[in-house]
Scaffold this motif. Sequence first.
Motif, PDB file in Angstrom:
ATOM      1  N   PHE A 170     -26.725  22.802 -76.699  1.00  0.00           N
ATOM      2  CA  PHE A 170     -25.398  23.165 -76.201  1.00  0.00           C
ATOM      3  C   PHE A 170     -24.413  23.189 -77.363  1.00  0.00           C
ATOM      4  CE2 PHE A 170     -27.531  21.145 -72.591  1.00  0.00           C
ATOM      5  CZ  PHE A 170     -27.363  22.124 -71.615  1.00  0.00           C
ATOM      6  N   THR A 171     -23.447  24.086 -77.298  1.00  0.00           N
ATOM      7  CA  THR A 171     -22.418  24.134 -78.329  1.00  0.00           C
ATOM      8  C   THR A 171     -21.395  23.034 -78.086  1.00  0.00           C
ATOM      9  OG1 THR A 171     -20.948  25.625 -77.105  1.00  0.00           O
ATOM     10  CG2 THR A 171     -22.683  26.648 -78.458  1.00  0.00           C
ATOM     11  N   LEU A 172     -20.593  22.759 -79.107  1.00  0.00           N
ATOM     12  CA  LEU A 172     -19.530  21.770 -78.954  1.00  0.00           C
ATOM     13  C   LEU A 172     -18.563  22.190 -77.852  1.00  0.00           C
ATOM     14  CD1 LEU A 172     -18.057  19.218 -79.887  1.00  0.00           C
ATOM     15  CD2 LEU A 172     -16.897  20.611 -81.625  1.00  0.00           C
ATOM     16  N   GLU A 173     -18.225  23.473 -77.789  1.00  0.00           N
ATOM     17  CA  GLU A 173     -17.316  23.951 -76.743  1.00  0.00           C
ATOM     18  C   GLU A 173     -17.937  23.767 -75.363  1.00  0.00           C
ATOM     19  OE1 GLU A 173     -17.848  25.438 -79.637  1.00  0.00           O
ATOM     20  OE2 GLU A 173     -15.834  25.095 -80.438  1.00  0.00           O
ATOM     21  N   ASP A 174     -19.249  24.004 -75.231  1.00  0.00           N
ATOM     22  CA  ASP A 174     -19.934  23.745 -73.964  1.00  0.00           C
ATOM     23  C   ASP A 174     -19.722  22.292 -73.534  1.00  0.00           C
ATOM     24  OD1 ASP A 174     -21.039  26.292 -73.666  1.00  0.00           O
ATOM     25  OD2 ASP A 174     -22.886  25.757 -74.717  1.00  0.00           O
ATOM     26  N   ILE A 175     -19.941  21.392 -74.478  1.00  0.00           N
ATOM     27  CA  ILE A 175     -19.877  19.964 -74.158  1.00  0.00           C
ATOM     28  C   ILE A 175     -18.452  19.545 -73.809  1.00  0.00           C
ATOM     29  CG2 ILE A 175     -20.148  17.646 -75.148  1.00  0.00           C
ATOM     30  CD1 ILE A 175     -22.563  18.755 -76.701  1.00  0.00           C
ATOM     31  N   VAL A 180     -19.463  17.443 -67.696  1.00  0.00           N
ATOM     32  CA  VAL A 180     -19.835  16.807 -66.423  1.00  0.00           C
ATOM     33  C   VAL A 180     -21.012  17.550 -65.791  1.00  0.00           C
ATOM     34  CG1 VAL A 180     -19.069  16.211 -64.093  1.00  0.00           C
ATOM     35  CG2 VAL A 180     -17.508  15.934 -66.030  1.00  0.00           C
ATOM     36  N   ASP A 181     -20.899  18.861 -65.721  1.00  0.00           N
ATOM     37  CA  ASP A 181     -21.969  19.671 -65.128  1.00  0.00           C
ATOM     38  C   ASP A 181     -23.257  19.563 -65.948  1.00  0.00           C
ATOM     39  OD1 ASP A 181     -23.079  21.841 -63.394  1.00  0.00           O
ATOM     40  OD2 ASP A 181     -23.014  22.980 -65.267  1.00  0.00           O
ATOM     41  N   ILE A 370      -6.001  10.730 -72.854  1.00  0.00           N
ATOM     42  CA  ILE A 370      -5.057  11.259 -73.839  1.00  0.00           C
ATOM     43  C   ILE A 370      -5.757  12.264 -74.745  1.00  0.00           C
ATOM     44  CG2 ILE A 370      -3.514  10.648 -75.743  1.00  0.00           C
ATOM     45  CD1 ILE A 370      -3.272   7.854 -74.472  1.00  0.00           C
ATOM     46  N   ARG A 371      -6.964  11.942 -75.173  1.00  0.00           N
ATOM     47  CA  ARG A 371      -7.748  12.833 -76.034  1.00  0.00           C
ATOM     48  C   ARG A 371      -9.224  12.649 -75.691  1.00  0.00           C
ATOM     49  NH1 ARG A 371      -5.082   9.164 -79.381  1.00  0.00           N
ATOM     50  NH2 ARG A 371      -6.325   7.337 -79.949  1.00  0.00           N
ATOM     51  N   TYR A 372     -10.057  13.510 -76.247  1.00  0.00           N
ATOM     52  CA  TYR A 372     -11.487  13.413 -76.004  1.00  0.00           C
ATOM     53  C   TYR A 372     -12.032  12.105 -76.556  1.00  0.00           C
ATOM     54  CZ  TYR A 372     -11.417  18.409 -74.932  1.00  0.00           C
ATOM     55  OH  TYR A 372     -11.158  19.632 -74.380  1.00  0.00           O
ATOM     56  N   CYS A 373     -12.938  11.507 -75.801  1.00  0.00           N
ATOM     57  CA  CYS A 373     -13.570  10.260 -76.237  1.00  0.00           C
ATOM     58  C   CYS A 373     -15.055  10.308 -75.911  1.00  0.00           C
ATOM     59  CB  CYS A 373     -12.915   9.060 -75.543  1.00  0.00           C
ATOM     60  SG  CYS A 373     -13.470   7.464 -76.198  1.00  0.00           S
ATOM     61  N   ALA A 374     -15.887  10.099 -76.927  1.00  0.00           N
ATOM     62  CA  ALA A 374     -17.335  10.005 -76.742  1.00  0.00           C
ATOM     63  C   ALA A 374     -17.677   8.540 -76.513  1.00  0.00           C
ATOM     64  CB  ALA A 374     -18.053  10.537 -77.972  1.00  0.00           C
ATOM     65  N   ILE A 375     -18.265   8.235 -75.348  1.00  0.00           N
ATOM     66  CA  ILE A 375     -18.430   6.848 -74.901  1.00  0.00           C
ATOM     67  C   ILE A 375     -19.914   6.490 -74.803  1.00  0.00           C
ATOM     68  CG2 ILE A 375     -17.893   5.194 -73.067  1.00  0.00           C
ATOM     69  CD1 ILE A 375     -15.461   7.041 -72.425  1.00  0.00           C
ATOM     70  N   GLY A 376     -20.289   5.402 -75.467  1.00  0.00           N
ATOM     71  CA  GLY A 376     -21.690   5.063 -75.641  1.00  0.00           C
ATOM     72  C   GLY A 376     -22.438   4.647 -74.399  1.00  0.00           C
ATOM     73  N   ASP A 377     -21.788   3.948 -73.477  1.00  0.00           N
ATOM     74  CA  ASP A 377     -22.512   3.442 -72.303  1.00  0.00           C
ATOM     75  C   ASP A 377     -22.285   4.295 -71.063  1.00  0.00           C
ATOM     76  OD1 ASP A 377     -19.889   2.818 -71.804  1.00  0.00           O
ATOM     77  OD2 ASP A 377     -20.211   0.669 -71.468  1.00  0.00           O
ATOM     78  N   LEU A 378     -21.858   5.516 -71.246  1.00  0.00           N
ATOM     79  CA  LEU A 378     -21.550   6.421 -70.145  1.00  0.00           C
ATOM     80  C   LEU A 378     -22.693   7.410 -69.959  1.00  0.00           C
ATOM     81  CD1 LEU A 378     -19.017   6.821 -68.306  1.00  0.00           C
ATOM     82  CD2 LEU A 378     -18.266   8.577 -69.925  1.00  0.00           C
ATOM     83  N   GLU A 379     -23.170   7.547 -68.732  1.00  0.00           N
ATOM     84  CA  GLU A 379     -24.239   8.517 -68.489  1.00  0.00           C
ATOM     85  C   GLU A 379     -23.676   9.870 -68.063  1.00  0.00           C
ATOM     86  OE1 GLU A 379     -28.443   7.685 -67.829  1.00  0.00           O
ATOM     87  OE2 GLU A 379     -27.907   7.938 -65.713  1.00  0.00           O
ATOM     88  N   VAL A 380     -22.694   9.860 -67.168  1.00  0.00           N
ATOM     89  CA  VAL A 380     -21.996  11.077 -66.761  1.00  0.00           C
ATOM     90  C   VAL A 380     -20.503  10.807 -66.882  1.00  0.00           C
ATOM     91  CG1 VAL A 380     -21.554  12.750 -64.922  1.00  0.00           C
ATOM     92  CG2 VAL A 380     -23.845  11.761 -65.188  1.00  0.00           C
ATOM     93  N   GLY A 381     -19.777  11.707 -67.535  1.00  0.00           N
ATOM     94  CA  GLY A 381     -18.371  11.460 -67.803  1.00  0.00           C
ATOM     95  C   GLY A 381     -17.441  12.078 -66.772  1.00  0.00           C
ATOM     96  N   SER A 382     -16.167  12.103 -67.139  1.00  0.00           N
ATOM     97  CA  SER A 382     -15.136  12.720 -66.300  1.00  0.00           C
ATOM     98  C   SER A 382     -13.965  13.089 -67.197  1.00  0.00           C
ATOM     99  CB  SER A 382     -14.669  11.762 -65.205  1.00  0.00           C
ATOM    100  OG  SER A 382     -14.093  10.600 -65.768  1.00  0.00           O
ATOM    101  N   GLN A 383     -13.313  14.189 -66.887  1.00  0.00           N
ATOM    102  CA  GLN A 383     -12.160  14.673 -67.643  1.00  0.00           C
ATOM    103  C   GLN A 383     -12.479  14.703 -69.149  1.00  0.00           C
ATOM    104  OE1 GLN A 383      -9.129  11.950 -66.110  1.00  0.00           O
ATOM    105  NE2 GLN A 383      -8.553  13.444 -64.551  1.00  0.00           N
TER     106      GLN A 383
END
Length: 395
Positions: A170-175, A180-181, A370-383
């Motif tokens: 997946f591209t960065l823009e995809d992610i 979520v999808d 507030i801004r994008y955050c990559a979170i280590g213990d998250l399996e599915v994110g939101s917003q």
Amino acid sequence: MLEAFYKTHNYLVEHVQVPARRVLMDEIDWSDRLIAIKGGRGVGKTDFLLNYAKELRQSDTELSKHTLYVNFNDFYFTEHSLVEFAGQFVAAGGRTLLIDQAFKYPNWSRELSQCYYRYPNLHIIFTASSVMRLVEDNKDIGSIVHPYNLRGFSFREYLNVTLGLKLPVFTLEDILQRHVDIARRITQIISPLKYFQDYLHHGYYPLFLEPHDFSESLLKMMNMILEVDVLLIKQIEVSSLPKLRKLLHIMLQDTPCSPNVSNISEAIECSRSTTMNYIKYLKDARLLNMLYPEGKQFPFKPTKVYMQNTNLCYATSTRDVDAQTIAETFFYNALHGNHKINATDRSPMFIIDGKYNMDACATMPSKTGIRYCAIGDLEVGSQKNIPLWLFGFLY
């Protein structure tokens, strides 16, 4: 003479075990006549060449007959020149030479250039250490070589290898826009977090596929990087090896850090300029990553120094590696190959391609959205909260 080389070639191609196809295979313009496969030690450059030959055997039988893998470890090349060998190969109908360990041959770049101009129908694909500056500093082949970088396994490749899957890139823009999808679709197949820690510990290097102790193999490889890729190729005095080892040990203990160059210089008994050069050598050898503000680069002091990948973070038994260190190191490593990643003055941690403000966090921060955050213990994110593991699908 060629018969013996073809015998070795056939044996190696028949027995090469490549459990997953590397993305780089489809990114290379194979019509170019001089191609370099660059990469750090241990990422699989030899297997990449052999797998290319194996794919040729399956897709283009005629071209495969005129393709030959040679390793410059062979003592034949102590008495015979590359130009001489290439001439015999072309005279016998050869069309594509796959050359491994090119740097071990004296005057390798000059003779590659001679082959390029003397034999216009010959294609040469050779492996190169990551410390070799093929374009910038090489007057022989700088204008004719097409270098490509082979990295270690991404998390996606690791999953495909270990589980026999065919998960896509997946591209960065995809992610950023559809995470979520995408995460929901992947988690219907597997639970990524179940395998993520194993990847962070030992999944970047194909070494984990070998029947040896991974930690011992990794330490051996790191020492080989210092002794061969740095000392030999950079032509540094052997007496400098203890200083390089001590510098790497300091980095293993402290990264990610804003390096105190004065203290490090004192510890390894070198000048500031030499210390900065050594840090750069470790970066070129794919042991470290350096993070700079936009518009800055070496020889300025970096904002932060990271280990090049998370497997290296676990290489020393004298340090407990915290989850935040791993999160930042993984994030940097996943993005820096195809994207420009820079430091900001204070917050957020990173700015990507000059437009995306991003943090990398081990756990969900207290303030989100507030801004994008990559979170280590998250399996599915939101917003704007995105699973860290998903950035392992960029290649």
